[in-house]
Design a protein around this motif. Structure first.
Motif, PDB file in Angstrom:
ATOM      1  N   VAL A 346      27.009 -24.969 -13.094  1.00  0.00           N
ATOM      2  CA  VAL A 346      26.062 -25.742 -12.285  1.00  0.00           C
ATOM      3  C   VAL A 346      24.857 -26.151 -13.122  1.00  0.00           C
ATOM      4  CG1 VAL A 346      25.025 -23.588 -11.399  1.00  0.00           C
ATOM      5  CG2 VAL A 346      24.592 -25.729 -10.196  1.00  0.00           C
ATOM      6  N   SER A 347      24.428 -27.371 -12.902  1.00  0.00           N
ATOM      7  CA  SER A 347      23.147 -27.825 -13.437  1.00  0.00           C
ATOM      8  C   SER A 347      22.246 -28.163 -12.261  1.00  0.00           C
ATOM      9  CB  SER A 347      23.328 -29.072 -14.318  1.00  0.00           C
ATOM     10  OG  SER A 347      23.908 -28.719 -15.552  1.00  0.00           O
ATOM     11  N   TYR A 348      20.953 -27.920 -12.455  1.00  0.00           N
ATOM     12  CA  TYR A 348      20.014 -28.173 -11.366  1.00  0.00           C
ATOM     13  C   TYR A 348      18.730 -28.785 -11.908  1.00  0.00           C
ATOM     14  CZ  TYR A 348      16.467 -27.333  -7.800  1.00  0.00           C
ATOM     15  OH  TYR A 348      15.441 -27.489  -6.908  1.00  0.00           O
ATOM     16  N   ARG A 366      13.237 -40.095 -13.887  1.00  0.00           N
ATOM     17  CA  ARG A 366      13.868 -38.843 -14.308  1.00  0.00           C
ATOM     18  C   ARG A 366      15.182 -38.589 -13.544  1.00  0.00           C
ATOM     19  NH1 ARG A 366      12.731 -32.704 -13.268  1.00  0.00           N
ATOM     20  NH2 ARG A 366      14.043 -31.928 -14.934  1.00  0.00           N
ATOM     21  N   ILE A 370      18.810 -38.126 -15.409  1.00  0.00           N
ATOM     22  CA  ILE A 370      19.660 -36.940 -15.279  1.00  0.00           C
ATOM     23  C   ILE A 370      20.994 -37.309 -14.643  1.00  0.00           C
ATOM     24  CG2 ILE A 370      19.874 -34.748 -14.023  1.00  0.00           C
ATOM     25  CD1 ILE A 370      16.934 -34.250 -14.636  1.00  0.00           C
ATOM     26  N   ALA A 373      22.968 -39.039 -17.277  1.00  0.00           N
ATOM     27  CA  ALA A 373      23.405 -38.103 -18.315  1.00  0.00           C
ATOM     28  C   ALA A 373      24.575 -37.274 -17.808  1.00  0.00           C
ATOM     29  CB  ALA A 373      22.247 -37.202 -18.736  1.00  0.00           C
ATOM     30  N   ARG A 376      27.853 -39.274 -17.510  1.00  0.00           N
ATOM     31  CA  ARG A 376      28.527 -39.567 -18.781  1.00  0.00           C
ATOM     32  C   ARG A 376      29.509 -38.459 -19.137  1.00  0.00           C
ATOM     33  NH1 ARG A 376      23.774 -42.361 -20.105  1.00  0.00           N
ATOM     34  NH2 ARG A 376      22.694 -40.535 -20.905  1.00  0.00           N
ATOM     35  N   ARG A 377      29.206 -37.247 -18.677  1.00  0.00           N
ATOM     36  CA  ARG A 377      30.147 -36.165 -18.980  1.00  0.00           C
ATOM     37  C   ARG A 377      31.354 -36.173 -18.042  1.00  0.00           C
ATOM     38  NH1 ARG A 377      27.915 -30.181 -17.295  1.00  0.00           N
ATOM     39  NH2 ARG A 377      25.949 -30.944 -18.116  1.00  0.00           N
TER      40      ARG A 377
ATOM     41  N   GLN B  47      11.138 -30.865 -18.963  1.00  0.00           N
ATOM     42  CA  GLN B  47      11.945 -31.915 -18.339  1.00  0.00           C
ATOM     43  C   GLN B  47      12.805 -32.682 -19.336  1.00  0.00           C
ATOM     44  OE1 GLN B  47       9.628 -34.354 -15.706  1.00  0.00           O
ATOM     45  NE2 GLN B  47       9.154 -32.623 -14.380  1.00  0.00           N
ATOM     46  N   ILE B  50      15.764 -30.674 -20.396  1.00  0.00           N
ATOM     47  CA  ILE B  50      16.793 -30.561 -19.360  1.00  0.00           C
ATOM     48  C   ILE B  50      17.721 -31.778 -19.406  1.00  0.00           C
ATOM     49  CG2 ILE B  50      17.185 -30.555 -16.863  1.00  0.00           C
ATOM     50  CD1 ILE B  50      14.555 -28.871 -16.655  1.00  0.00           C
ATOM     51  N   THR B  51      17.118 -32.949 -19.471  1.00  0.00           N
ATOM     52  CA  THR B  51      17.940 -34.161 -19.548  1.00  0.00           C
ATOM     53  C   THR B  51      18.796 -34.147 -20.807  1.00  0.00           C
ATOM     54  OG1 THR B  51      16.133 -35.313 -18.448  1.00  0.00           O
ATOM     55  CG2 THR B  51      17.862 -36.675 -19.399  1.00  0.00           C
ATOM     56  N   ALA B  53      19.887 -31.587 -22.528  1.00  0.00           N
ATOM     57  CA  ALA B  53      20.962 -30.591 -22.430  1.00  0.00           C
ATOM     58  C   ALA B  53      22.086 -31.113 -21.545  1.00  0.00           C
ATOM     59  CB  ALA B  53      20.408 -29.272 -21.880  1.00  0.00           C
ATOM     60  N   ILE B  54      21.724 -31.732 -20.424  1.00  0.00           N
ATOM     61  CA  ILE B  54      22.757 -32.272 -19.538  1.00  0.00           C
ATOM     62  C   ILE B  54      23.540 -33.368 -20.254  1.00  0.00           C
ATOM     63  CG2 ILE B  54      23.114 -33.631 -17.423  1.00  0.00           C
ATOM     64  CD1 ILE B  54      20.951 -31.908 -16.098  1.00  0.00           C
ATOM     65  N   ALA B  55      22.835 -34.175 -21.048  1.00  0.00           N
ATOM     66  CA  ALA B  55      23.515 -35.236 -21.795  1.00  0.00           C
ATOM     67  C   ALA B  55      24.505 -34.658 -22.808  1.00  0.00           C
ATOM     68  CB  ALA B  55      22.489 -36.117 -22.508  1.00  0.00           C
ATOM     69  N   VAL B  60      22.519 -26.660 -17.309  1.00  0.00           N
ATOM     70  CA  VAL B  60      21.157 -26.149 -17.400  1.00  0.00           C
ATOM     71  C   VAL B  60      20.536 -26.141 -16.014  1.00  0.00           C
ATOM     72  CG1 VAL B  60      20.327 -28.451 -18.032  1.00  0.00           C
ATOM     73  CG2 VAL B  60      18.888 -26.477 -18.493  1.00  0.00           C
TER      74      VAL B  60
END
Lengths: 382, 196
Positions: A346-348, A366, A370, A373, A376-377, B47, B50-51, B53-55, B60
């Motif tokens: 999980v990402s939050y 933002r 996110i 991003a 894309r995965r 912030q 976080i972006t 890492a998600i990329a 995260v």
């Protein structure tokens, strides 16, 4: 419509209707003998059908999530900020499916459709819908479209609840679950607001216990009032202060020259209410608020969300917005904590936003970063 | 990758579950995933990190360690990593205890305030140390709990934390002997593998 708007969007889209003649057993114990679902698709399904994304709509949403229905349309679909070429749900990569849920009033079978048994509109006799029922009807639509497994199921608010339900109802048919501004279940305060909204509709003399269509009436005042109440809960205190403050639209508060003042916020709410009541069905509004009320992801898992998410096999992205008080960041953290405890990936992210619950519909930088991003995965690492 | 992170990789078993507290842009977890099939999750509050890492495809969670780590179950990870963050948390002792509640093992790295340069600056100049390694001035530093190698080891002893291994990063690669022999004087970064 400006031509630039058209080129930044998926462009002109045409809804389609799928008819299902196999009865759908519902959570309430009744069944729908047959039904239709109206839906739109954006982008192209790839050869191995692995790039399909389901978008689930919220309380008052519908199938028209992106693009325009005609060159004359002034406004695009409700989530055009997030769906389109180069947008977070990139239609250059994904095949996006967006439908109007059962019980809706935009073309899928719902209370304003004809009950085949009586030949009259269903009205309030239309069976109550649960999120699970929607998920099962969405599953059938996926089968119809040749989609065995969604690359992602995505939704905000009530849509996020459907996405979560997908993850435990059909764990092997969803790879990523994106839950935005949602909750595991409604709080007492949420339930209370929904009840006031329903009471507003039901106390309209033109409601006729839900059979207003038989009387050729529309409980538009009640529906407008319901929408006004809802709308207040979608905005934050700050957002309303910034947008309207105590500005007057007419009249005066100056002592001595007092004339009946109308605040900007009053006029705004009335406008929202009357616009909504002209385009939405009262019975559908009642049905949708009840579906929200009844949603409780963990109920059948011993009220343990960890056990519920123990069924899931997909990865999750959860997002919340700082000033959302309808489904606050705390509610999203409950989802995240249950996922962590269940050992799910999980990402939050908690997005700073002034706009309250409505923020999930807006292009907040933002949030978009996110979302993009993460998307894309989707489809890359599997 | 940052030197302390290259040092600690070897302590992380293939296929293990790793919680990285203050995971930054996720580069470390990404490397572990690629080279050791590690299933990891990071905690971060920055912030842009976080972006990023998600990329990278790293999971995260936006969460401030100072608010506690209660949402992570007992012994749910093989290793909990706290790299160059101990000095920035409000309650370092509690974070250490939480790390070893959540993980079988913990890995901690921190800047050694006992390094001779810090001592020299404080001792001779009478000023709080500022260096390329600790670039902040006293009033704007995120590092609110500086400690030395000896301080950390004393805390571990007091809390019943066992030090499984110690490693150090010296000022230069030419003097590993000095920093290994006298870490409290010559280590710029101290590195520990700990358990209960």
């Amino acid at each position: 419509m400006e031509s630039s708007k058209l080129t930044q969007s998926i462009g002109i889209v045409t809804p389609q209707v799928a008819r299902f003649d196999e009865p759908l057993a519902l959570t309430c114990g009744r069944e729908l003998p047959s039904y239709e679902l109206i839906y739109e698709t954006y982008g192209t399904l790839n050869n191995d059908h692995s790039n399909a994304v389901l978008v689930c709509h919220a309380l008052s949403g519908n199938h028209h999530a992106a693009g325009f229905h005609s060159a004359e349309d002034r406004k695009p679909g409700w989530w055009d900020e997030c769906i389109g070429p180069g947008k977070p749900i990139d239609t250059n990569r994904f095949f996006v499916v967006s439908l109007n849920n059962l019980g809706g009033c935009h073309g899928s079978t719902g209370p304003s459709s004809t009950n085949p048994e009586t030949g009259k509109p269903w009205g309030s006799d239309f069976p109550p819908m649960r999120t699970r029922d929607w998920v099962h009807s969405q599953y059938r639509l996926a089968q119809r479209l040749g989609i065995d497994c969604w690359a992602a199921v995505i939704g905000g608010s009530l849509g996020g609840m459907q996405a979560m339900r997908w993850s435990i109802e059909f764990p092997d048919r969803i790879k990523h679950c994106i839950v935005i501004a949602a909750a595991l279940k409604l709080s007492a305060q949420n339930l209370a607001f929904n009840e006031v909204a329903r009471q507003a509709i039901e106390s309209d003399p033109e409601f006729f216990s839900g059979s207003y269509q038989d009387h050729a009436k529309v409980p538009s005042r009640g529906l407008a009032l319901a929408r006004m109440i809802g709308h207040i809960t979608y905005l934050s205190d700050d957002a309303m202060a910034n947008k309207f403050g105590r500005d007057l639209r007419s009249g005066s508060l100056v002592p001595g020259e007092e004339t009946t003042p109308e605040f900007q916020v009053q006029s705004y709410l009335r406008h929202q209410g009357s616009r909504f009541s002209g385009s939405f069905d009262a019975n559908t509004y009642i049905l949708m608020t009840r579906a929200l009320d009844y949603f409780d992801l963990a109920q059948e898992h011993g009220n343990d969300p960890v056990a519920a998410f123990g069924q899931a096999q997909c990865s999750f992205l959860v997002m919340s917005f700082s000033t959302d008080w309808r489904f606050s960041p705390e509610r999203s953290r409950e989802i995240v904590n249950a996922l962590i405890e269940a050992g799910r990936p999980v990402s939050y992210a908690e997005i700073d936003a002034n706009e309250g619950h409505d923020a999930f519909l807006l292009p907040i930088p933002r949030y978009m970063d996110i979302f993009s991003a993460y998307m894309r995965r989707v489809g890359e690492l599997d | 990758m940052r030197t302390d992170l290259t040092h600690i990789q070897r302590w992380i078993a293939s296929g293990s579950r790793v919680l990285d507290l203050g995971c930054g842009d996720g580069e470390f977890l990404e490397t572990l995933r690629a080279q050791r099939r590690v299933r990891g999750i990071g905690l971060e509050i920055d912030q842009s990190y976080i972006t990023a890492a998600i990329a990278r495809g790293i999971d995260v969670v936006e969460q401030d360690m100072d608010g506690g780590l209660h949402n992570f179950p007992d012994q749910s990870y093989d290793t909990v990593v706290l790299a160059l963050a101990l000095q920035a948390v409000r309650h370092p002792d509690q974070v250490l205890a939480e790390m070893l509640r959540i993980g079988r093992e913990g890995i901690v790295t921190f800047p050694n305030f006992g390094h001779w340069r810090s001592r020299l600056m404080l001792g001779l100049k009478g000023r709080m140390p500022v260096s390329s390694f600790m670039p902040h001035t006293w009033y704007n530093t995120p590092n609110i709990h500086y400690c030395t190698v000896k301080d950390f080891e004393a805390l571990c002893q007091q809390k019943g934390i066992r030090i499984l291994e110690r490693d150090v990063v010296g000022n230069t690669n030419r003097t590993p002997m000095l920093s290994n022999r006298w870490p409290n004087l010559f280590a710029t970064t101290a590195i520990y593998r700990i358990t209960l």
